[in-house]
Enzyme design. Structure first.
Site, PDB file in Angstrom:
ATOM      1  N   ASP A   1     -96.328  40.194   3.401  1.00  0.00           N
ATOM      2  CA  ASP A   1     -95.534  41.132   4.209  1.00  0.00           C
ATOM      3  C   ASP A   1     -94.987  42.195   3.265  1.00  0.00           C
ATOM      4  O   ASP A   1     -94.117  41.909   2.443  1.00  0.00           O
ATOM      5  CB  ASP A   1     -94.395  40.365   4.889  1.00  0.00           C
ATOM      6  CG  ASP A   1     -93.473  41.276   5.690  1.00  0.00           C
ATOM      7  OD1 ASP A   1     -93.677  42.513   5.686  1.00  0.00           O
ATOM      8  OD2 ASP A   1     -92.538  40.736   6.317  1.00  0.00           O
TER       9      ASP A   1
ATOM     10  N   TYR B   1     -90.320  52.734  16.307  1.00  0.00           N
ATOM     11  CA  TYR B   1     -91.583  53.197  15.698  1.00  0.00           C
ATOM     12  C   TYR B   1     -91.445  54.642  15.241  1.00  0.00           C
ATOM     13  O   TYR B   1     -91.748  54.977  14.094  1.00  0.00           O
ATOM     14  CB  TYR B   1     -92.709  53.063  16.720  1.00  0.00           C
ATOM     15  CG  TYR B   1     -94.087  53.356  16.187  1.00  0.00           C
ATOM     16  CD1 TYR B   1     -94.672  52.550  15.220  1.00  0.00           C
ATOM     17  CD2 TYR B   1     -94.819  54.445  16.676  1.00  0.00           C
ATOM     18  CE1 TYR B   1     -95.951  52.817  14.743  1.00  0.00           C
ATOM     19  CE2 TYR B   1     -96.097  54.703  16.206  1.00  0.00           C
ATOM     20  CZ  TYR B   1     -96.664  53.891  15.243  1.00  0.00           C
ATOM     21  OH  TYR B   1     -97.930  54.156  14.767  1.00  0.00           O
TER      22      TYR B   1
ATOM     23  N   ALA C   1     -99.915  56.459   6.676  1.00  0.00           N
ATOM     24  CA  ALA C   1    -100.264  56.663   8.082  1.00  0.00           C
ATOM     25  C   ALA C   1     -99.005  57.018   8.862  1.00  0.00           C
ATOM     26  O   ALA C   1     -98.157  56.169   9.113  1.00  0.00           O
ATOM     27  CB  ALA C   1    -100.888  55.385   8.642  1.00  0.00           C
TER      28      ALA C   1
ATOM     29  N   ARG D   1    -102.865  48.894  24.245  1.00  0.00           N
ATOM     30  CA  ARG D   1    -103.018  50.347  24.372  1.00  0.00           C
ATOM     31  C   ARG D   1    -103.998  50.670  25.492  1.00  0.00           C
ATOM     32  O   ARG D   1    -104.775  49.826  25.933  1.00  0.00           O
ATOM     33  CB  ARG D   1    -103.460  50.954  23.041  1.00  0.00           C
ATOM     34  CG  ARG D   1    -102.240  51.207  22.165  1.00  0.00           C
ATOM     35  CD  ARG D   1    -102.583  51.741  20.821  1.00  0.00           C
ATOM     36  NE  ARG D   1    -103.066  50.696  19.943  1.00  0.00           N
ATOM     37  CZ  ARG D   1    -103.104  50.786  18.622  1.00  0.00           C
ATOM     38  NH1 ARG D   1    -102.687  51.880  18.031  1.00  0.00           N
ATOM     39  NH2 ARG D   1    -103.561  49.784  17.893  1.00  0.00           N
TER      40      ARG D   1
ATOM     41  N   SER E   1     -98.290  48.459   9.883  1.00  0.00           N
ATOM     42  CA  SER E   1     -97.226  48.578  10.898  1.00  0.00           C
ATOM     43  C   SER E   1     -97.789  48.144  12.241  1.00  0.00           C
ATOM     44  O   SER E   1     -98.955  48.438  12.539  1.00  0.00           O
ATOM     45  CB  SER E   1     -96.743  50.034  11.041  1.00  0.00           C
ATOM     46  OG  SER E   1     -95.757  50.109  12.068  1.00  0.00           O
TER      47      SER E   1
ATOM     48  N   THR F   1    -106.070  56.778  18.760  1.00  0.00           N
ATOM     49  CA  THR F   1    -107.384  56.448  18.199  1.00  0.00           C
ATOM     50  C   THR F   1    -107.867  55.150  18.838  1.00  0.00           C
ATOM     51  O   THR F   1    -107.065  54.267  19.128  1.00  0.00           O
ATOM     52  CB  THR F   1    -107.277  56.308  16.670  1.00  0.00           C
ATOM     53  OG1 THR F   1    -106.723  57.512  16.144  1.00  0.00           O
ATOM     54  CG2 THR F   1    -108.628  56.058  16.026  1.00  0.00           C
TER      55      THR F   1
ATOM     56  N   GLY G   1    -105.862  45.281   9.928  1.00  0.00           N
ATOM     57  CA  GLY G   1    -105.623  45.832  11.264  1.00  0.00           C
ATOM     58  C   GLY G   1    -106.802  46.665  11.750  1.00  0.00           C
ATOM     59  O   GLY G   1    -107.869  46.711  11.108  1.00  0.00           O
TER      60      GLY G   1
ATOM     61  N   ASN H   1     -99.973  40.936   6.428  1.00  0.00           N
ATOM     62  CA  ASN H   1     -99.317  39.662   6.787  1.00  0.00           C
ATOM     63  C   ASN H   1     -99.871  39.096   8.094  1.00  0.00           C
ATOM     64  O   ASN H   1     -99.381  38.092   8.590  1.00  0.00           O
ATOM     65  CB  ASN H   1     -97.798  39.825   6.878  1.00  0.00           C
ATOM     66  CG  ASN H   1     -97.368  40.705   8.035  1.00  0.00           C
ATOM     67  OD1 ASN H   1     -98.208  41.349   8.657  1.00  0.00           O
ATOM     68  ND2 ASN H   1     -96.074  40.737   8.312  1.00  0.00           N
TER      69      ASN H   1
ATOM     70  N   GLY I   1    -102.524  42.277  12.539  1.00  0.00           N
ATOM     71  CA  GLY I   1    -103.886  42.319  11.996  1.00  0.00           C
ATOM     72  C   GLY I   1    -104.601  41.016  12.310  1.00  0.00           C
ATOM     73  O   GLY I   1    -104.003  40.061  12.811  1.00  0.00           O
TER      74      GLY I   1
HETATM   75  N1  UDP Z   1    -101.011  53.379  29.788  1.00  0.00           N
HETATM   76  C1  UDP Z   1    -101.442  53.077  31.063  1.00  0.00           C
HETATM   77  N2  UDP Z   1    -101.940  51.834  31.313  1.00  0.00           N
HETATM   78  C2  UDP Z   1    -102.059  50.880  30.343  1.00  0.00           C
HETATM   79  C3  UDP Z   1    -101.617  51.198  29.036  1.00  0.00           C
HETATM   80  C4  UDP Z   1    -101.098  52.454  28.798  1.00  0.00           C
HETATM   81  O1  UDP Z   1    -101.375  53.919  31.987  1.00  0.00           O
HETATM   82  O2  UDP Z   1    -102.546  49.774  30.656  1.00  0.00           O
HETATM   83  C5  UDP Z   1    -100.492  54.738  29.529  1.00  0.00           C
HETATM   84  C6  UDP Z   1     -99.168  54.790  28.777  1.00  0.00           C
HETATM   85  O3  UDP Z   1     -98.075  54.732  29.696  1.00  0.00           O
HETATM   86  C7  UDP Z   1     -99.274  56.127  28.078  1.00  0.00           C
HETATM   87  C8  UDP Z   1    -100.756  56.265  27.781  1.00  0.00           C
HETATM   88  O4  UDP Z   1    -101.421  55.375  28.670  1.00  0.00           O
HETATM   89  O5  UDP Z   1     -98.892  57.173  28.938  1.00  0.00           O
HETATM   90  C9  UDP Z   1    -101.127  55.914  26.352  1.00  0.00           C
HETATM   91  O6  UDP Z   1    -100.557  54.658  26.081  1.00  0.00           O
HETATM   92  P1  UDP Z   1    -100.848  53.860  24.744  1.00  0.00           P
HETATM   93  O7  UDP Z   1     -99.999  52.617  24.790  1.00  0.00           O
HETATM   94  O8  UDP Z   1    -102.297  53.683  24.550  1.00  0.00           O
HETATM   95  O9  UDP Z   1    -100.384  54.810  23.564  1.00  0.00           O
HETATM   96  P2  UDP Z   1     -99.169  55.831  23.329  1.00  0.00           P
HETATM   97  O10 UDP Z   1     -99.817  57.151  23.283  1.00  0.00           O
HETATM   98  O11 UDP Z   1     -98.193  55.737  24.474  1.00  0.00           O
HETATM   99  O12 UDP Z   1     -98.578  55.388  22.050  1.00  0.00           O
END
Ligand code: UDP
Length: 313
Positions: free
Chosen positions: A57, A146, A115, A187, A76, A176, A11, A33, A37
């Site tokens: 897995d 999660y 983690a 993300r 994960s 990160t 990953g 698995n 990743g």
């Molecule tokens: N977010 C966003 N646009 C995107 C993806 C995420 O505005 O295209 C926002 C999401 O709603 C959150 C923040 O960015 O408030 C961080 O999201 P991410 O999924 O990276 O990680 P999280 O901290 O929520 O696990």
């Protein structure tokens, strides 16, 4: 020289860990698995004599034939879209997977680092978040698969330490980013950079006033190694960059770095999306002498260079 097992080693974070251990002449068994990743992340090590890949897995039992000095449990789904799409798998890997990884550590007499996540704090009412804060988590909302899996994995790790004397470490990882994230990971940093590079609209969820504190992967991995190499720190340790940004501020930095004219579009905020997040890293500073050094603009530059190469492939 140490012999380490890294679950989730293919990953994003796991593959950086594989590299970090191989760079210091440790040997690595990478267990993954490949559900989130990517074989491409470990392709550079495939021919390394100190590296072995076990496709497995970890929610199913497994054993490691060779001696083991340390187990790093990083398997994960970790991106919200991934764990929302894989809810049962996420709960299984946090609970059963962590049990099986702990069993490897127990039977081999190995050190164990797992983690965990800033998500154990949920939508935090205390800001910034010290490790002593117990959190504000919706136990039945969509993110609970999660959050609660990780909370369970912390409880299980402490129980193995208290019951069997396993030499455990708990790291709470804050947002990160960096090379080896998947372009489609979902993300915010990878979404924004890929959107900006492709001239697509930048998707702001909600009004963009929610905050996150973004740590560059090299700093993060240095923190993991410092914690693993430390002695007697069994309580959780936050590893993250305490510089806090709104999501709109992040979008601005990405647009500047990529020199993109992408427009901003606003989409609905995901359910239970935390409104603020910032680590209190006093413990890491005092106990490990660790703090991040790569700031957001530089980290975004390096990550954008990685994605630019990926997209051109
Ligand atoms: N977010 C966003 N646009 C995107 C993806 C995420 O505005 O295209 C926002 C999401 O709603 C959150 C923040 O960015 O408030 C961080 O999201 P991410 O999924 O990276 O990680 P999280 O901290 O929520 O696990």
């Amino acid at each position: 020289m140490a012999r380490v097992v890294i679950t989730g080693g293919a990953g994003f974070l796991g593959s950086h860990l594989c590299k970090a251990f191989l760079d210091r002449d440790d040997t690595v068994v990478c267990v993954d698995n490949l559900v989130t990743g990517d074989r491409a992340n470990i392709a550079p090590f495939a021919a390394h004599p100190g590296f072995r890949f076990l496709e497995h897995d970890i929610s199913e039992p497994f054993s490691i034939a060779e001696p083991v000095d340390a187990v790093l449990n990083f398997a994960s789904p970790a991106s919200p879209p991934d764990y929302l799409a894989l809810p049962i798998e996420t709960l299984r890997v946090g609970s059963l997977g962590t049990t099986h990884a702990l069993e490897i550590a127990r039977t081999h007499g190995a050190r164990f680092l797992t983690a965990s996540t800033s998500e154990v704090y949920g939508d935090p009412l205390v800001h910034p978040q010290p490790e002593s804060y117990w959190g504000h988590v919706n136990p039945v909302g969509p993110r609970s698969v999660y959050d609660e899996a990780k909370r369970f994995s912390e409880a299980l790790t402490m129980a193995y330490h208290r019951t069997y004397g396993v030499d455990t470490r708990l790291v709470r990882i804050f947002n990160t980013y960096g090379p080896q994230m998947r372009a489609g990971d979902g993300r915010v940093v990878s979404n924004f950079i890929v959107q900006a590079l492709q001239g697509q609209p930048i998707t702001i969820y909600g009004d963009g006033s929610q905050t996150r504190s973004f740590c560059y992967v090299e700093d993060e991995v240095r923190g993991f190694l410092a914690l693993l190499d430390s002695d007697g720190i069994h309580d959780p340790v936050n590893i993250g960059n305490p510089n806090e940004f709104t999501i709109l501020e992040l979008a601005k930095v990405v647009l500047e770095v990529v020199n993109s004219a992408s427009e901003l579009v606003y989409e609905p905020l995901p359910e239970d999306d935390p409104t603020q997040r910032k680590p209190d890293i006093t413990r890491a500073r005092e106990l490990l002498g660790w703090e991040p050094v790569v700031q957001l603009r530089e980290g975004v530059e390096r990550t954008a260079a990685f994605f630019a190469r990926q997209i051109n492939l």
